[in-house]
Write a protein that holds these residues in place. Structure first.
Motif, PDB file in Angstrom:
ATOM      1  N   UNK A  49       0.816  -1.181   0.086  1.00  0.00           N
ATOM      2  CA  UNK A  49      -0.069   0.142   0.156  1.00  0.00           C
ATOM      3  C   UNK A  49       0.771   1.298   0.140  1.00  0.00           C
ATOM      4  N   UNK A  50       1.885   1.303   0.924  1.00  0.00           N
ATOM      5  CA  UNK A  50       2.901   2.586   0.872  1.00  0.00           C
ATOM      6  C   UNK A  50       3.425   2.625  -0.815  1.00  0.00           C
ATOM      7  N   UNK A  51       3.849   1.537  -1.218  1.00  0.00           N
ATOM      8  CA  UNK A  51       4.613   1.308  -2.235  1.00  0.00           C
ATOM      9  C   UNK A  51       3.664   2.211  -3.533  1.00  0.00           C
ATOM     10  N   UNK A 153      10.264   0.911  14.675  1.00  0.00           N
ATOM     11  CA  UNK A 153      10.204   2.488  14.883  1.00  0.00           C
ATOM     12  C   UNK A 153      11.270   3.043  15.429  1.00  0.00           C
ATOM     13  N   UNK A 154      11.960   2.513  16.345  1.00  0.00           N
ATOM     14  CA  UNK A 154      13.166   2.889  16.902  1.00  0.00           C
ATOM     15  C   UNK A 154      14.226   2.853  16.030  1.00  0.00           C
ATOM     16  N   UNK A 155      14.543   1.839  15.175  1.00  0.00           N
ATOM     17  CA  UNK A 155      15.292   1.801  14.362  1.00  0.00           C
ATOM     18  C   UNK A 155      15.230   2.729  13.279  1.00  0.00           C
ATOM     19  N   UNK A 156      13.940   2.909  12.665  1.00  0.00           N
ATOM     20  CA  UNK A 156      13.898   4.065  11.609  1.00  0.00           C
ATOM     21  C   UNK A 156      14.159   5.522  12.132  1.00  0.00           C
ATOM     22  N   UNK A 193      20.812   4.314  -0.451  1.00  0.00           N
ATOM     23  CA  UNK A 193      19.849   5.381  -0.956  1.00  0.00           C
ATOM     24  C   UNK A 193      18.548   4.572  -1.372  1.00  0.00           C
ATOM     25  N   UNK A 194      17.408   5.271  -1.256  1.00  0.00           N
ATOM     26  CA  UNK A 194      16.147   4.705  -1.443  1.00  0.00           C
ATOM     27  C   UNK A 194      15.925   4.660  -2.906  1.00  0.00           C
ATOM     28  N   UNK A 195      15.550   3.424  -3.609  1.00  0.00           N
ATOM     29  CA  UNK A 195      15.294   3.372  -5.014  1.00  0.00           C
ATOM     30  C   UNK A 195      13.949   3.788  -5.287  1.00  0.00           C
ATOM     31  N   UNK A 223       7.715  16.858  -2.330  1.00  0.00           N
ATOM     32  CA  UNK A 223       8.935  16.405  -2.004  1.00  0.00           C
ATOM     33  C   UNK A 223       8.791  15.846  -0.338  1.00  0.00           C
ATOM     34  N   UNK A 224       8.226  16.592   0.579  1.00  0.00           N
ATOM     35  CA  UNK A 224       7.906  16.149   1.808  1.00  0.00           C
ATOM     36  C   UNK A 224       7.176  14.956   1.779  1.00  0.00           C
ATOM     37  N   UNK A 225       6.043  14.903   1.136  1.00  0.00           N
ATOM     38  CA  UNK A 225       5.286  13.803   1.414  1.00  0.00           C
ATOM     39  C   UNK A 225       5.919  12.553   0.630  1.00  0.00           C
ATOM     40  N   UNK A 226       6.769  12.693  -0.336  1.00  0.00           N
ATOM     41  CA  UNK A 226       7.466  11.520  -0.761  1.00  0.00           C
ATOM     42  C   UNK A 226       8.527  10.996   0.065  1.00  0.00           C
ATOM     43  N   UNK A 227       9.139  12.027   0.880  1.00  0.00           N
ATOM     44  CA  UNK A 227      10.290  11.750   1.955  1.00  0.00           C
ATOM     45  C   UNK A 227       9.628  10.858   2.957  1.00  0.00           C
ATOM     46  N   UNK A 228       8.489  11.452   3.573  1.00  0.00           N
ATOM     47  CA  UNK A 228       7.604  10.872   4.554  1.00  0.00           C
ATOM     48  C   UNK A 228       7.175   9.297   4.229  1.00  0.00           C
ATOM     49  N   UNK A 229       6.613   9.346   2.989  1.00  0.00           N
ATOM     50  CA  UNK A 229       6.401   7.902   2.535  1.00  0.00           C
ATOM     51  C   UNK A 229       7.464   6.830   2.286  1.00  0.00           C
ATOM     52  N   UNK A 230       8.613   7.365   1.952  1.00  0.00           N
ATOM     53  CA  UNK A 230       9.715   6.683   1.977  1.00  0.00           C
ATOM     54  C   UNK A 230      10.134   6.135   3.205  1.00  0.00           C
ATOM     55  N   UNK A 231      10.043   6.968   4.207  1.00  0.00           N
ATOM     56  CA  UNK A 231      10.314   6.650   5.681  1.00  0.00           C
ATOM     57  C   UNK A 231       9.216   5.717   6.205  1.00  0.00           C
ATOM     58  N   UNK A 232       8.191   5.720   5.427  1.00  0.00           N
ATOM     59  CA  UNK A 232       7.039   4.820   6.331  1.00  0.00           C
ATOM     60  C   UNK A 232       7.343   3.422   5.499  1.00  0.00           C
TER      61      UNK A 232
END
Length: 316
Positions: A49-51, A153-156, A193-195, A223-232
């Motif tokens: 779903x996040x992808x 979550x702690x590791x992230x 790096x995130x692909x 950009x902020x949305x994409x960064x947060x989705x990548x983190x998720x």
């Protein structure tokens, strides 16, 4: 003889108790491995779903901007490797296999002095120290499947803290996976790096160049949305890696308990043989003593019999 017999009997009782403990540990490990496996489908569904959301977010920015989002200012190329080991014991050579994989040049991205290792699992710290692993941070591994999201979550959080501070540019995670065979199977997965390209090329997600009839409504900058989705998405990847490692750890413990049960049965057979031999020797010794006593009772005495004096005097 009776002291040795009672000692063997006491040892047999102790081994029987150990067999019960081994059986209980095997059952607990099997239950935890089965529970961990049952939760993998939910984690992978969340990652899908996040992808898909990342694929939609890529439509809101051009290719150049997405590359700027993925490329960090890597003047100093530093790598961080997350190594997932076992928290509890009785896992055989499980930790050694994972540590050796982390030390392999291919798995450690041609490791250098700038490679930092984040190690999970108290039992793996000893093996890592013996092999000269540069442990920059360590924490206990989960002991129940419910603890996986909190640890991920702690590791992230730690990962992105160091990424923002410029302390790392490449991140990978090394962990074991459940394996029906007796060997420990390990894998390495790159997190950063995130692909982003894999989501735009996915058939289930539209291509960034294709037009979309109903674009998604957003309240954040693309950009902020994409960064947060990548983190998720990285959070979901870590959840899957920790859950797989937890299942593999318990499978290794199951194999160790199966081997221990075999050894317990062998020990019981040996003690049973000793018990029967000592009991037979004790019975034989008792029979010999009884036989010797019977022979002694039936043998005539060699001492002279005393002369008896008549009660009446002889008559003349």
């Amino acid at each position: 003889m009776s002291n040795k017999l009672s000692e063997v009997q006491a040892r047999m009782n102790g081994v029987h108790g150990l067999e019960s403990v081994v059986g209980a540990m095997r059952g607990i490990a099997a239950a935890r491995s089965r529970e961990a496996r049952s939760r993998l489908d939910g984690i992978r569904a969340c990652a899908r779903i996040v992808g898909a959301a990342i694929g939609d977010a890529l439509l809101l920015i051009d290719d150049h901007a997405s590359r700027e989002t993925t490329s960090a200012d890597a003047q100093h190329d530093t790598a961080m490797v997350i190594v997932l080991c076992a928290e509890q014991g009785f896992v055989g050579t499980y930790n050694e296999h994972v540590i050796d994989t982390a030390l392999a040049p291919a798995a450690a991205n041609a490791q250098s002095s700038s490679t930092e290792y984040l190690l999970l699992g108290d039992r793996g710290i000893v093996a890592a120290t013996e092999r000269g692993l540069n442990i920059g941070w360590s924490a206990p591994m989960v002991t129940h499947a419910d603890e996986v999201p909190a640890l991920a979550d702690r590791l992230t959080h730690i990962l992105f803290q160091r990424l923002v501070a410029g302390q790392t540019t490449r991140v990978s995670v090394i962990h074991a996976t459940p394996n029906p065979t007796a060997s420990v199977q390990t894998v390495e997965q790159t997190l950063l790096p995130f692909d982003y390209g894999r989501f735009s090329a996915n058939s289930s997600a539209p291509s960034p160049t294709s037009a979309r009839r109903n674009p998604p409504l957003i309240n954040l900058a693309p950009k902020q949305l994409l960064s947060q989705l990548a983190e998720e998405y990285i959070f979901a990847q870590l959840c899957e890696a920790i859950m797989l490692s937890f299942a593999a750890e318990n499978e290794a413990r199951m194999r160790a308990m199966i081997a221990a049960r075999t050894n317990v049965h062998d020990k019981l057979d040996a003690l049973t043989g000793d018990y029967r031999r000592l009991r037979q020797e004790e019975i034989t010794s008792e029979i010999v003593e009884l036989s010797a006593g019977s022979v002694a009772a039936g043998r005539p005495s060699k001492r002279p019999r005393p002369r008896t004096v008549p009660d009446t005097p002889p008559s003349f």
